[in-house]
Design a protein around this motif. Structure first.
Motif, PDB file in Angstrom:
ATOM      1  N   VAL A  55       4.101   4.998  11.694  1.00 51.13           N
ATOM      2  CA  VAL A  55       2.662   4.825  11.913  1.00 51.13           C
ATOM      3  C   VAL A  55       1.888   5.279  10.686  1.00 51.13           C
ATOM      4  CG1 VAL A  55       0.703   5.504  13.345  1.00 51.13           C
ATOM      5  CG2 VAL A  55       2.940   5.076  14.395  1.00 51.13           C
ATOM      6  N   SER A  56       2.302   6.425  10.109  1.00 51.80           N
ATOM      7  CA  SER A  56       1.619   6.926   8.913  1.00 51.80           C
ATOM      8  C   SER A  56       1.790   5.959   7.752  1.00 51.80           C
ATOM      9  CB  SER A  56       2.171   8.303   8.542  1.00 51.80           C
ATOM     10  OG  SER A  56       1.987   9.222   9.604  1.00 51.80           O
ATOM     11  N   THR A  57       2.977   5.391   7.604  1.00 51.97           N
ATOM     12  CA  THR A  57       3.223   4.422   6.520  1.00 51.97           C
ATOM     13  C   THR A  57       2.359   3.182   6.673  1.00 51.97           C
ATOM     14  OG1 THR A  57       5.508   5.196   6.372  1.00 51.97           O
ATOM     15  CG2 THR A  57       4.993   3.063   5.365  1.00 51.97           C
ATOM     16  N   GLU A  58       2.246   2.666   7.897  1.00 52.31           N
ATOM     17  CA  GLU A  58       1.420   1.481   8.131  1.00 52.31           C
ATOM     18  C   GLU A  58      -0.045   1.762   7.854  1.00 52.31           C
ATOM     19  OE1 GLU A  58       2.203   0.252  12.072  1.00 52.31           O
ATOM     20  OE2 GLU A  58       4.258  -0.435  11.665  1.00 52.31           O
ATOM     21  N   LEU A  59      -0.516   2.924   8.229  1.00 53.95           N
ATOM     22  CA  LEU A  59      -1.916   3.277   7.958  1.00 53.95           C
ATOM     23  C   LEU A  59      -2.175   3.362   6.466  1.00 53.95           C
ATOM     24  CD1 LEU A  59      -2.536   5.984  10.720  1.00 53.95           C
ATOM     25  CD2 LEU A  59      -3.396   3.646  10.652  1.00 53.95           C
ATOM     26  N   ALA A  60      -1.226   3.948   5.730  1.00 58.23           N
ATOM     27  CA  ALA A  60      -1.395   4.058   4.274  1.00 58.23           C
ATOM     28  C   ALA A  60      -1.416   2.679   3.629  1.00 58.23           C
ATOM     29  CB  ALA A  60      -0.261   4.908   3.693  1.00 58.23           C
ATOM     30  N   GLU A  61      -0.523   1.774   4.073  1.00 56.86           N
ATOM     31  CA  GLU A  61      -0.508   0.424   3.525  1.00 56.86           C
ATOM     32  C   GLU A  61      -1.792  -0.323   3.858  1.00 56.86           C
ATOM     33  OE1 GLU A  61       2.977  -1.346   5.091  1.00 56.86           O
ATOM     34  OE2 GLU A  61       4.359  -0.322   3.719  1.00 56.86           O
ATOM     35  N   ALA A  62      -2.314  -0.125   5.056  1.00 60.21           N
ATOM     36  CA  ALA A  62      -3.573  -0.777   5.440  1.00 60.21           C
ATOM     37  C   ALA A  62      -4.722  -0.296   4.560  1.00 60.21           C
ATOM     38  CB  ALA A  62      -3.871  -0.509   6.919  1.00 60.21           C
ATOM     39  N   ASP A  63      -4.758   0.999   4.279  1.00 58.47           N
ATOM     40  CA  ASP A  63      -5.793   1.532   3.395  1.00 58.47           C
ATOM     41  C   ASP A  63      -5.676   0.937   2.000  1.00 58.47           C
ATOM     42  OD1 ASP A  63      -6.786   3.082   5.435  1.00 58.47           O
ATOM     43  OD2 ASP A  63      -5.638   4.869   4.882  1.00 58.47           O
ATOM     44  N   ASP A  64      -4.447   0.797   1.513  1.00 59.64           N
ATOM     45  CA  ASP A  64      -4.242   0.203   0.182  1.00 59.64           C
ATOM     46  C   ASP A  64      -4.718  -1.238   0.148  1.00 59.64           C
ATOM     47  OD1 ASP A  64      -3.175   2.582  -0.687  1.00 59.64           O
ATOM     48  OD2 ASP A  64      -1.076   1.967  -0.406  1.00 59.64           O
ATOM     49  N   LEU A  65      -4.424  -2.005   1.206  1.00 56.97           N
ATOM     50  CA  LEU A  65      -4.850  -3.402   1.261  1.00 56.97           C
ATOM     51  C   LEU A  65      -6.364  -3.523   1.308  1.00 56.97           C
ATOM     52  CD1 LEU A  65      -2.233  -4.927   3.743  1.00 56.97           C
ATOM     53  CD2 LEU A  65      -2.381  -5.280   1.274  1.00 56.97           C
ATOM     54  N   ARG A  66      -7.007  -2.637   2.050  1.00 54.64           N
ATOM     55  CA  ARG A  66      -8.473  -2.669   2.107  1.00 54.64           C
ATOM     56  C   ARG A  66      -9.078  -2.368   0.741  1.00 54.64           C
ATOM     57  NH1 ARG A  66      -7.851  -0.583   7.485  1.00 54.64           N
ATOM     58  NH2 ARG A  66      -7.719   1.546   6.676  1.00 54.64           N
ATOM     59  N   LEU A  67      -8.489  -1.412   0.038  1.00 55.17           N
ATOM     60  CA  LEU A  67      -8.981  -1.061  -1.290  1.00 55.17           C
ATOM     61  C   LEU A  67      -8.813  -2.232  -2.259  1.00 55.17           C
ATOM     62  CD1 LEU A  67     -10.119   1.041  -3.219  1.00 55.17           C
ATOM     63  CD2 LEU A  67      -7.788   1.867  -3.614  1.00 55.17           C
ATOM     64  N   ILE A  68      -7.645  -2.889  -2.212  1.00 49.67           N
ATOM     65  CA  ILE A  68      -7.404  -4.044  -3.085  1.00 49.67           C
ATOM     66  C   ILE A  68      -8.356  -5.186  -2.750  1.00 49.67           C
ATOM     67  CG2 ILE A  68      -5.716  -5.831  -3.674  1.00 49.67           C
ATOM     68  CD1 ILE A  68      -3.522  -3.726  -3.261  1.00 49.67           C
ATOM     69  N   ASN A  69      -8.601  -5.409  -1.464  1.00 55.85           N
ATOM     70  CA  ASN A  69      -9.509  -6.469  -1.043  1.00 55.85           C
ATOM     71  C   ASN A  69     -10.927  -6.203  -1.537  1.00 55.85           C
ATOM     72  OD1 ASN A  69     -10.281  -8.824   0.340  1.00 55.85           O
ATOM     73  ND2 ASN A  69     -10.915  -7.646   2.121  1.00 55.85           N
ATOM     74  N   GLN A  70     -11.374  -4.968  -1.453  1.00 57.14           N
ATOM     75  CA  GLN A  70     -12.702  -4.613  -1.958  1.00 57.14           C
ATOM     76  C   GLN A  70     -12.803  -4.849  -3.462  1.00 57.14           C
ATOM     77  OE1 GLN A  70     -13.375  -0.585  -0.752  1.00 57.14           O
ATOM     78  NE2 GLN A  70     -13.665  -1.083   1.415  1.00 57.14           N
ATOM     79  N   GLN A  71     -11.752  -4.483  -4.195  1.00 57.41           N
ATOM     80  CA  GLN A  71     -11.749  -4.699  -5.638  1.00 57.41           C
ATOM     81  C   GLN A  71     -11.796  -6.182  -5.985  1.00 57.41           C
ATOM     82  OE1 GLN A  71      -8.220  -2.611  -6.879  1.00 57.41           O
ATOM     83  NE2 GLN A  71      -9.200  -0.600  -6.882  1.00 57.41           N
ATOM     84  N   LEU A  72     -11.048  -6.996  -5.227  1.00 57.44           N
ATOM     85  CA  LEU A  72     -11.056  -8.432  -5.471  1.00 57.44           C
ATOM     86  C   LEU A  72     -12.421  -9.034  -5.183  1.00 57.44           C
ATOM     87  CD1 LEU A  72      -7.586  -9.504  -3.998  1.00 57.44           C
ATOM     88  CD2 LEU A  72      -8.249  -9.392  -6.411  1.00 57.44           C
ATOM     89  N   GLN A  73     -13.064  -8.590  -4.124  1.00 59.05           N
ATOM     90  CA  GLN A  73     -14.388  -9.096  -3.793  1.00 59.05           C
ATOM     91  C   GLN A  73     -15.397  -8.751  -4.885  1.00 59.05           C
ATOM     92  OE1 GLN A  73     -15.372  -7.572   0.082  1.00 59.05           O
ATOM     93  NE2 GLN A  73     -14.039  -9.010   1.167  1.00 59.05           N
ATOM     94  N   GLN A  74     -15.323  -7.535  -5.395  1.00 63.82           N
ATOM     95  CA  GLN A  74     -16.223  -7.143  -6.478  1.00 63.82           C
ATOM     96  C   GLN A  74     -15.962  -7.976  -7.727  1.00 63.82           C
ATOM     97  OE1 GLN A  74     -15.629  -2.939  -6.961  1.00 63.82           O
ATOM     98  NE2 GLN A  74     -16.685  -2.390  -5.063  1.00 63.82           N
TER      99      GLN A  74
END
Length: 206
Positions: A55-74
């Motif tokens: 569960v902790s690993t999945e949460l960390a990966e989800a946070d990483d994906l959100r960060l990458i998505n925000q960077q791509l949008q910018q």
């Protein structure tokens, strides 16, 4: 004799007590041995190392994906802004050409090529009959110069079929030599300019 009997009984009782005591000690030693086999120290030696929770690993990966998505949008916003600026700059620097007016000016100042001009003028005079538009539209004039021709059509009566005329003209085999065609019209008249040169070539000429 009585003393001997008492002594025998005493030894038997004493021997029985010692036997019970010995078995009790063995049991006690055995108990201690079993307890030591399950002691906390032994359990820690055989305990598996801590593993990361799924569960902790999945949460960390989800946070990483959100960060990458925000960077791509910018980054996309930045690129779109740059493209908009470039487009606006290009439109501002691009000169606006009035092609019919430009061709009219070239036609007025251009010398005549008799061989080529006469041939095209004959084609233009026969055009309305070939397109079966001579009943509603008249060719007022057809004149060519060096590489520009000017055709003037009029519609004396009825609703003029200018779109039909323009389409039929472009389908004529002799029209394939022209690279630029510009037309202006009103209710009763249409003027068409034809040129052997492209719009880029014309812009460099005048």
């Amino acid at each position: 004799m009585a003393g001997g009997l008492l002594t025998s009984v005493y030894y038997e009782l004493y021997g029985l007590k010692q036997s019970e005591s010995f078995h009790g000690n063995v049991a006690s030693i055995g108990g201690v041995t079993i307890n030591e086999a399950q002691s906390p120290e032994f359990s820690r030696d055989n305990e598996k190392p801590n593993e990361t929770s799924p569960v902790s690993t999945e949460l960390a990966e989800a946070d990483d994906l959100r960060l990458i998505n925000q960077q791509l949008q910018q980054e996309n916003k930045r690129i779109k802004a740059q493209l908009s600026m470039l487009t606006a700059k290009s439109m501002a620097n691009k000169p606006s050409h009035n092609v019919p007016k430009q061709l009219q000016s070239i036609f007025e100042h251009q010398r005549r090529d008799d061989n080529w001009a006469s041939e095209v003028e004959l084609f233009a005079e026969d055009f309305l009959y070939e397109a079966q538009l001579h009943d509603t539209i008249n060719l007022l004039s057809a004149e060519c110069k060096l590489h520009v021709c000017q055709l003037n059509f009029v519609a004396p009566q009825g609703e003029p079929k200018w779109q039909q005329l323009h389409t039929a003209l472009l389908r004529m085999p002799w029209m394939k030599q022209f690279k630029t065609v510009a037309a202006v019209q009103n209710t009763q008249a249409m003027q068409i300019h034809l040129s052997l040169k492209s719009s880029d070539e014309l812009s460099r000429e005048y």
